[in-house]
Design a protein around this motif. Sequence first.
Motif, PDB file in Angstrom:
ATOM      1  N   LEU A 156       4.043  53.580  49.621  1.00 14.16           N
ATOM      2  CA  LEU A 156       4.263  54.224  50.909  1.00 14.16           C
ATOM      3  C   LEU A 156       3.511  55.544  51.014  1.00 14.16           C
ATOM      4  N   GLY A 213      20.304  54.554  67.240  1.00 14.76           N
ATOM      5  CA  GLY A 213      21.018  54.140  66.016  1.00 14.76           C
ATOM      6  C   GLY A 213      20.122  54.026  64.798  1.00 14.76           C
ATOM      7  N   ILE A 263      17.340  55.663  62.145  1.00 16.91           N
ATOM      8  CA  ILE A 263      16.733  56.921  61.691  1.00 16.91           C
ATOM      9  C   ILE A 263      15.591  56.696  60.699  1.00 16.91           C
ATOM     10  N   ALA A 269       6.756  53.335  72.996  1.00 13.14           N
ATOM     11  CA  ALA A 269       6.671  52.658  71.698  1.00 13.14           C
ATOM     12  C   ALA A 269       7.987  52.875  70.953  1.00 13.14           C
ATOM     13  N   LEU A 317      13.866  49.487  62.499  1.00 16.53           N
ATOM     14  CA  LEU A 317      13.812  48.923  61.155  1.00 16.53           C
ATOM     15  C   LEU A 317      14.956  47.953  60.918  1.00 16.53           C
ATOM     16  N   MET A 318      15.949  48.026  61.775  1.00 21.44           N
ATOM     17  CA  MET A 318      17.116  47.172  61.547  1.00 21.44           C
ATOM     18  C   MET A 318      17.241  46.167  62.692  1.00 21.44           C
ATOM     19  N   ARG A 323       8.793  42.402  61.682  1.00 16.90           N
ATOM     20  CA  ARG A 323       8.007  41.707  60.658  1.00 16.90           C
ATOM     21  C   ARG A 323       8.828  40.576  60.049  1.00 16.90           C
ATOM     22  N   ALA A 348       3.320  45.158  67.004  1.00 18.00           N
ATOM     23  CA  ALA A 348       2.247  45.231  66.011  1.00 18.00           C
ATOM     24  C   ALA A 348       2.875  45.471  64.645  1.00 18.00           C
TER      25      ALA A 348
HETATM   26  C1  B12 Z   1      13.402  53.965  53.335  1.00 19.20           C
HETATM   27  C2  B12 Z   1      14.562  53.170  53.897  1.00 19.20           C
HETATM   28  C3  B12 Z   1      15.688  53.885  54.320  1.00 19.20           C
HETATM   29  C4  B12 Z   1      15.747  55.416  54.330  1.00 19.20           C
HETATM   30  C5  B12 Z   1      15.004  55.945  55.591  1.00 19.20           C
HETATM   31  C6  B12 Z   1      14.316  57.286  55.357  1.00 19.20           C
HETATM   32  C7  B12 Z   1      13.498  57.729  56.549  1.00 19.20           C
HETATM   33  N1  B12 Z   1      13.595  58.997  56.903  1.00 19.20           N
HETATM   34  O1  B12 Z   1      12.762  56.964  57.144  1.00 19.20           O
HETATM   35  C8  B12 Z   1      17.302  55.664  54.399  1.00 19.20           C
HETATM   36  C9  B12 Z   1      17.810  55.789  52.973  1.00 19.20           C
HETATM   37  C10 B12 Z   1      17.776  56.866  55.192  1.00 19.20           C
HETATM   38  C11 B12 Z   1      17.802  54.333  54.946  1.00 19.20           C
HETATM   39  C12 B12 Z   1      19.038  54.200  55.546  1.00 19.20           C
HETATM   40  C13 B12 Z   1      19.552  52.960  55.962  1.00 19.20           C
HETATM   41  N2  B12 Z   1      18.990  51.741  55.812  1.00 19.20           N
HETATM   42 CO1  B12 Z   1      17.150  51.511  55.251  1.00 19.20          CO
HETATM   43  N3  B12 Z   1      15.506  51.041  54.495  1.00 19.20           N
HETATM   44  C14 B12 Z   1      14.503  51.736  54.017  1.00 19.20           C
HETATM   45  C15 B12 Z   1      13.394  50.790  53.502  1.00 19.20           C
HETATM   46  C16 B12 Z   1      13.591  50.642  51.981  1.00 19.20           C
HETATM   47  C17 B12 Z   1      11.974  51.188  53.754  1.00 19.20           C
HETATM   48  C18 B12 Z   1      11.660  51.558  55.209  1.00 19.20           C
HETATM   49  C19 B12 Z   1      10.314  52.200  55.254  1.00 19.20           C
HETATM   50  O2  B12 Z   1      10.184  53.423  55.338  1.00 19.20           O
HETATM   51  N4  B12 Z   1       9.259  51.370  55.133  1.00 19.20           N
HETATM   52  C20 B12 Z   1       7.860  51.823  55.055  1.00 19.20           C
HETATM   53  C21 B12 Z   1       7.246  51.947  56.437  1.00 19.20           C
HETATM   54  C22 B12 Z   1       5.798  52.418  56.297  1.00 19.20           C
HETATM   55  O3  B12 Z   1       7.217  50.658  57.000  1.00 19.20           O
HETATM   56  P1  B12 Z   1       7.755  50.360  58.451  1.00 19.20           P
HETATM   57  O4  B12 Z   1       8.811  51.307  58.817  1.00 19.20           O
HETATM   58  O5  B12 Z   1       7.998  48.916  58.577  1.00 19.20           O
HETATM   59  O6  B12 Z   1       6.510  50.767  59.384  1.00 19.20           O
HETATM   60  C23 B12 Z   1       5.267  50.090  59.489  1.00 19.20           C
HETATM   61  C24 B12 Z   1       5.304  48.904  60.460  1.00 19.20           C
HETATM   62  O7  B12 Z   1       6.552  48.269  60.569  1.00 19.20           O
HETATM   63  C25 B12 Z   1       4.792  49.477  61.760  1.00 19.20           C
HETATM   64  N5  B12 Z   1       5.718  50.134  62.671  1.00 19.20           N
HETATM   65  C26 B12 Z   1       6.801  50.893  62.421  1.00 19.20           C
HETATM   66  N6  B12 Z   1       7.322  51.375  63.546  1.00 19.20           N
HETATM   67  C27 B12 Z   1       6.560  50.940  64.554  1.00 19.20           C
HETATM   68  C28 B12 Z   1       6.658  51.137  65.928  1.00 19.20           C
HETATM   69  C29 B12 Z   1       5.728  50.533  66.764  1.00 19.20           C
HETATM   70  C30 B12 Z   1       5.844  50.733  68.225  1.00 19.20           C
HETATM   71  C31 B12 Z   1       4.692  49.722  66.221  1.00 19.20           C
HETATM   72  C32 B12 Z   1       3.749  49.043  67.137  1.00 19.20           C
HETATM   73  C33 B12 Z   1       4.590  49.525  64.838  1.00 19.20           C
HETATM   74  C34 B12 Z   1       5.520  50.132  64.019  1.00 19.20           C
HETATM   75  O8  B12 Z   1       3.822  50.408  61.320  1.00 19.20           O
HETATM   76  C35 B12 Z   1       4.319  51.076  60.156  1.00 19.20           C
HETATM   77  C36 B12 Z   1       3.147  51.499  59.338  1.00 19.20           C
HETATM   78  O9  B12 Z   1       2.394  50.420  58.869  1.00 19.20           O
HETATM   79  C37 B12 Z   1      13.744  49.469  54.280  1.00 19.20           C
HETATM   80  C38 B12 Z   1      13.262  48.166  53.633  1.00 19.20           C
HETATM   81  C39 B12 Z   1      12.132  47.514  54.395  1.00 19.20           C
HETATM   82  N7  B12 Z   1      11.698  46.387  53.918  1.00 19.20           N
HETATM   83  O10 B12 Z   1      11.673  47.964  55.426  1.00 19.20           O
HETATM   84  C40 B12 Z   1      15.279  49.584  54.394  1.00 19.20           C
HETATM   85  C41 B12 Z   1      16.027  48.866  55.536  1.00 19.20           C
HETATM   86  C42 B12 Z   1      15.251  48.987  56.836  1.00 19.20           C
HETATM   87  N8  B12 Z   1      17.270  49.624  55.618  1.00 19.20           N
HETATM   88  C43 B12 Z   1      18.290  48.873  55.855  1.00 19.20           C
HETATM   89  C44 B12 Z   1      19.610  49.355  56.023  1.00 19.20           C
HETATM   90  C45 B12 Z   1      20.688  48.301  56.156  1.00 19.20           C
HETATM   91  C46 B12 Z   1      19.894  50.745  56.026  1.00 19.20           C
HETATM   92  C47 B12 Z   1      21.267  51.403  56.192  1.00 19.20           C
HETATM   93  C48 B12 Z   1      22.216  50.744  57.205  1.00 19.20           C
HETATM   94  C49 B12 Z   1      21.880  51.456  54.791  1.00 19.20           C
HETATM   95  C50 B12 Z   1      23.314  52.017  54.742  1.00 19.20           C
HETATM   96  N9  B12 Z   1      24.215  51.102  54.458  1.00 19.20           N
HETATM   97  O11 B12 Z   1      23.529  53.171  54.975  1.00 19.20           O
HETATM   98  C51 B12 Z   1      20.892  52.846  56.605  1.00 19.20           C
HETATM   99  C52 B12 Z   1      20.798  53.000  58.134  1.00 19.20           C
HETATM  100  C53 B12 Z   1      20.307  54.329  58.584  1.00 19.20           C
HETATM  101  C54 B12 Z   1      20.027  54.345  60.076  1.00 19.20           C
HETATM  102  N10 B12 Z   1      21.042  54.577  60.901  1.00 19.20           N
HETATM  103  O12 B12 Z   1      18.914  54.134  60.490  1.00 19.20           O
HETATM  104  C55 B12 Z   1      17.905  47.395  55.949  1.00 19.20           C
HETATM  105  C56 B12 Z   1      17.966  46.809  57.350  1.00 19.20           C
HETATM  106  C57 B12 Z   1      18.500  45.392  57.308  1.00 19.20           C
HETATM  107  C58 B12 Z   1      18.490  44.702  58.618  1.00 19.20           C
HETATM  108  N11 B12 Z   1      18.194  43.445  58.536  1.00 19.20           N
HETATM  109  O13 B12 Z   1      18.754  45.198  59.658  1.00 19.20           O
HETATM  110  C59 B12 Z   1      16.536  47.370  55.243  1.00 19.20           C
HETATM  111  C60 B12 Z   1      15.580  46.289  55.762  1.00 19.20           C
HETATM  112  C61 B12 Z   1      16.800  47.180  53.716  1.00 19.20           C
HETATM  113  C62 B12 Z   1      17.361  45.806  53.388  1.00 19.20           C
HETATM  114  N12 B12 Z   1      16.535  44.859  52.979  1.00 19.20           N
HETATM  115  O14 B12 Z   1      18.524  45.605  53.497  1.00 19.20           O
HETATM  116  N13 B12 Z   1      16.873  53.358  54.783  1.00 19.20           N
END
Ligand code: B12
Length: 232
Positions: free
Chosen positions: A73, A111, A113, A157, A161-162, A198, A213
């Motif tokens: 990351l 909802g 973060i 936009a 994530l959930m 995704r 995207a």
């Molecule tokens: C880091 C993380 C956290 C961190 C977040 C820190 C922060 N400030 O961002 C913390 C620890 C706080 C956290 C909390 C929680 N999390 Co969390 N977290 C993750 C994790 C491991 C990685 C997310 C991440 O940063 N990915 C890296 C970035 C670069 O990827 P990305 O966000 O997907 O973004 C890319 C693309 O998707 C796209 N993109 C993103 N946004 C957008 C928007 C637009 C418009 C476009 C076009 C593209 C685009 O471009 C980005 C760059 O390439 C994921 C696992 C996963 N596989 O995603 C779980 C995950 C998202 N979390 C999850 C959960 C359940 C939670 C909690 C509920 C846990 C809990 N019981 O407390 C809480 C909820 C908090 C809340 N209210 O939001 C689940 C969601 C499950 C589901 N099916 O809904 C996941 C999938 C983990 C899992 N496998 O269970 N989490």
Amino acid sequence: MGGPLVIPVRDMLHEIIRRYNEAVYDTDRPRAMKVIDEAVAAGVTPEEVVFSVVIPGLEGMIDSISKKFTHNLAQHFMAAQIAAAVTDAMVARFAVPPASEGRVVIGNAHGDIHSLGKRIVIGCLRALMIDVVDLGVNVAPEDFVDAAVKQEAGVIAISSLMVHTARGPKGPVGVRQLLRAMDLEGRIKIVVGGAAYRFNENLYTIVEADAWAPDGISAGRVILDLLRERKP
Ligand code: B12
């Protein structure tokens, strides 16, 4: 015999691209900046830096980082941040200031973060000369629409994530309802992204978004298309 060795700018560009990409790959922002400063001092224009070095570099970088370092990351994040910083510095020095491609308001769905992916997307959009207004995390549908209207943005936009923040009534569906009620659907488009989409590539249609995207660079391309096709 002969004066100082003069290397044509065109030949130099190849070497600059190599050194810049290497610095970004090492997430070494000062070194990347130094490569660019030296290039400009040697006669490369700020326009060439953005369009021939930074944007192609970012596209290649994110692609190779995603393939080789799926979980790195920090590297992904830094590549976008460095590209955005260099672009900002170079745009300020363009001979003719570039026209903005349009404006986007972006935020995490209500909802939600998880802000890291959104920040990468913002870096990529800025590198592509798209104005971005960051509304932060946990954004209500009303706030997305209010901000888009006030900021005259062509695209909303939304990052989710959930699954429940993607599908729930206060996510994109809520934004769509407001746009429809206010007769703004032609003027303001909705793009979505984040892990939820995704997991299921059809989800964007279910939540009534115009597009989705999977990463920052493709987000840029999709958003440019939406900005061009919307009604003024
Ligand atoms: C880091 C993380 C956290 C961190 C977040 C820190 C922060 N400030 O961002 C913390 C620890 C706080 C956290 C909390 C929680 N999390 Co969390 N977290 C993750 C994790 C491991 C990685 C997310 C991440 O940063 N990915 C890296 C970035 C670069 O990827 P990305 O966000 O997907 O973004 C890319 C693309 O998707 C796209 N993109 C993103 N946004 C957008 C928007 C637009 C418009 C476009 C076009 C593209 C685009 O471009 C980005 C760059 O390439 C994921 C696992 C996963 N596989 O995603 C779980 C995950 C998202 N979390 C999850 C959960 C359940 C939670 C909690 C509920 C846990 C809990 N019981 O407390 C809480 C909820 C908090 C809340 N209210 O939001 C689940 C969601 C499950 C589901 N099916 O809904 C996941 C999938 C983990 C899992 N496998 O269970 N989490």
